[in-house]
Design a protein around this motif. Sequence first.
Motif, PDB file in Angstrom:
ATOM      1  N   GLY A 131       0.818  -1.219   0.000  1.00  0.00           N
ATOM      2  CA  GLY A 131       0.000   0.000   0.000  1.00  0.00           C
ATOM      3  C   GLY A 131       0.850   1.266   0.000  1.00  0.00           C
ATOM      4  O   GLY A 131       0.324   2.367  -0.185  1.00  0.00           O
ATOM      5  N   SER A 132       2.159   1.117   0.189  1.00  0.00           N
ATOM      6  CA  SER A 132       3.038   2.293   0.200  1.00  0.00           C
ATOM      7  C   SER A 132       2.993   3.014  -1.149  1.00  0.00           C
ATOM      8  O   SER A 132       2.905   2.394  -2.204  1.00  0.00           O
ATOM      9  CB  SER A 132       4.498   1.885   0.453  1.00  0.00           C
ATOM     10  OG  SER A 132       4.640   1.367   1.740  1.00  0.00           O
ATOM     11  N   VAL A 133       3.102   4.339  -1.053  1.00  0.00           N
ATOM     12  CA  VAL A 133       3.113   5.166  -2.258  1.00  0.00           C
ATOM     13  C   VAL A 133       4.426   5.942  -2.291  1.00  0.00           C
ATOM     14  O   VAL A 133       4.825   6.544  -1.287  1.00  0.00           O
ATOM     15  CB  VAL A 133       1.902   6.136  -2.239  1.00  0.00           C
ATOM     16  CG1 VAL A 133       2.041   7.221  -3.290  1.00  0.00           C
ATOM     17  CG2 VAL A 133       0.608   5.362  -2.458  1.00  0.00           C
ATOM     18  N   ILE A 134       5.119   5.894  -3.411  1.00  0.00           N
ATOM     19  CA  ILE A 134       6.347   6.665  -3.587  1.00  0.00           C
ATOM     20  C   ILE A 134       6.018   7.777  -4.569  1.00  0.00           C
ATOM     21  O   ILE A 134       5.554   7.509  -5.680  1.00  0.00           O
ATOM     22  CB  ILE A 134       7.498   5.802  -4.192  1.00  0.00           C
ATOM     23  CG1 ILE A 134       7.532   4.393  -3.576  1.00  0.00           C
ATOM     24  CG2 ILE A 134       8.828   6.509  -4.081  1.00  0.00           C
ATOM     25  CD1 ILE A 134       7.732   4.350  -2.097  1.00  0.00           C
ATOM     26  N   TRP A 135       6.249   9.009  -4.145  1.00  0.00           N
ATOM     27  CA  TRP A 135       5.814  10.157  -4.967  1.00  0.00           C
ATOM     28  C   TRP A 135       6.993  11.096  -5.153  1.00  0.00           C
ATOM     29  O   TRP A 135       7.699  11.402  -4.186  1.00  0.00           O
ATOM     30  CB  TRP A 135       4.651  10.861  -4.254  1.00  0.00           C
ATOM     31  CG  TRP A 135       4.196  12.140  -4.890  1.00  0.00           C
ATOM     32  CD1 TRP A 135       4.217  12.456  -6.206  1.00  0.00           C
ATOM     33  CD2 TRP A 135       3.621  13.275  -4.208  1.00  0.00           C
ATOM     34  NE1 TRP A 135       3.694  13.709  -6.408  1.00  0.00           N
ATOM     35  CE2 TRP A 135       3.315  14.235  -5.194  1.00  0.00           C
ATOM     36  CE3 TRP A 135       3.328  13.560  -2.863  1.00  0.00           C
ATOM     37  CZ2 TRP A 135       2.746  15.471  -4.895  1.00  0.00           C
ATOM     38  CZ3 TRP A 135       2.754  14.784  -2.579  1.00  0.00           C
ATOM     39  CH2 TRP A 135       2.462  15.730  -3.585  1.00  0.00           C
ATOM     40  N   SER A 136       7.204  11.566  -6.362  1.00  0.00           N
ATOM     41  CA  SER A 136       8.256  12.560  -6.581  1.00  0.00           C
ATOM     42  C   SER A 136       7.765  13.689  -7.499  1.00  0.00           C
ATOM     43  O   SER A 136       7.027  13.446  -8.458  1.00  0.00           O
ATOM     44  CB  SER A 136       9.498  11.898  -7.190  1.00  0.00           C
ATOM     45  OG  SER A 136      10.548  12.838  -7.243  1.00  0.00           O
ATOM     46  N   LEU A 137       8.193  14.919  -7.183  1.00  0.00           N
ATOM     47  CA  LEU A 137       7.759  16.070  -7.992  1.00  0.00           C
ATOM     48  C   LEU A 137       8.391  16.045  -9.380  1.00  0.00           C
ATOM     49  O   LEU A 137       7.830  16.579 -10.329  1.00  0.00           O
ATOM     50  CB  LEU A 137       8.110  17.377  -7.282  1.00  0.00           C
ATOM     51  CG  LEU A 137       7.363  17.626  -5.965  1.00  0.00           C
ATOM     52  CD1 LEU A 137       7.810  18.942  -5.339  1.00  0.00           C
ATOM     53  CD2 LEU A 137       5.851  17.636  -6.196  1.00  0.00           C
ATOM     54  N   SER A 138       9.582  15.439  -9.447  1.00  0.00           N
ATOM     55  CA  SER A 138      10.180  15.248 -10.774  1.00  0.00           C
ATOM     56  C   SER A 138      11.048  14.006 -10.746  1.00  0.00           C
ATOM     57  O   SER A 138      11.456  13.544  -9.675  1.00  0.00           O
ATOM     58  CB  SER A 138      10.987  16.469 -11.195  1.00  0.00           C
ATOM     59  OG  SER A 138      12.089  16.634 -10.331  1.00  0.00           O
TER      60      SER A 138
END
Length: 242
Positions: free
Chosen positions: A30-37
Motif C-alpha cells: 500500500g506504500s506510495v512513492i511520490w516525486s515532484l520530478s
Amino acid sequence: MMVGENVVSFSEIDSTNRFAIDNLDRLPSGSVIWSLSQTEGYGRHGRAWYSGKGGLWFSVVFKPTLIKEPNEYTKTVSVAIVETLLQLDFKSVRIKWPNDILISNKKVAGVLTEAVFTGNSLNGIVVGIGINVNNEIPAELKKIATSLNSVKGTYISLELLLGKLNKRIELLRKRYIIRGKNKYLTRLWKKHLAFSEGDEITVSLHKEEKVTGIIKRINSSSLQIEREDGEILDIKSGELIL
Ligand code: BTN
C-alpha cells in the motif's frame, strides 16, 4: 495497510518505480512513492518517460496475498484513474489497451506495472503511474499527448489528485482484489476501453510490424484479433494505433 497510508515523497528522484523496487523489502503493501520530478523516469518497453515538474509521478507497492496476477493491479489502477477523472468532471476519458489513459484521444496518463521476484516467489508488484497534470508537454508529443491543466484550463493540485487516486485504488482493491472478484473488475475495465469487441483496429508490434483486424475477444492479458485473411492473432503486448 491502506493504499496511501504510507507516502514516501521526494522533490527529485531517478524513478519512483526504481526506488520502490530497490526498497521493496522495507515498504509495506500500500506504500506510495511520490516525486515532484524524475531524472530517469521510464515507461513501457524501456522508453524514457518525460517527468518534469508539474506532473504527478508516483508508484504504488502491492504485496499480494490472493490475486498475484500483475495485470489485475494494472486494471485496478487504470479504472481508478478513469473514475477519478470522471468524478473531477473530465469528459471522454478512456483506457487505450493495454494501459494508457486518454482524454479526447490524447494520452494523459500511462501505467507501468513491474513484478518483482526472488526465484519463483513474488515479492511484490510495483505499479508506476505518470499523469500529465500541470506540466508542459514536450513539443514533439503535443499531437498525441495532453495534460489535465490544458484540458481544463485551470491549475490542478497534485496533493488533492493523489489523495483521490489513492482512495479510489484502495476502494477498488477492497471491492475486487481482496475478494478475488477480478471477473467484475475486468468487466468494469472493458467498459472504459477506447474500443470494443467487433471494432477494427491496427496494432503496431515490436519490430515495426503492423497488423489490422477485427477484435474477436479482449481478455485481461491479451487481445485476440482476426485479420482479413482469417488468421487469428493473440496479442499480448503492442501499441494500438487509434
Ligand atoms: C507508459 O505509458 O509507458 C508508462 C509510463 C509510466 C510512468 C510512471 S511515472 C512514475 C513511475 N516511475 C517511472 O519511472 N515510471 C512510472
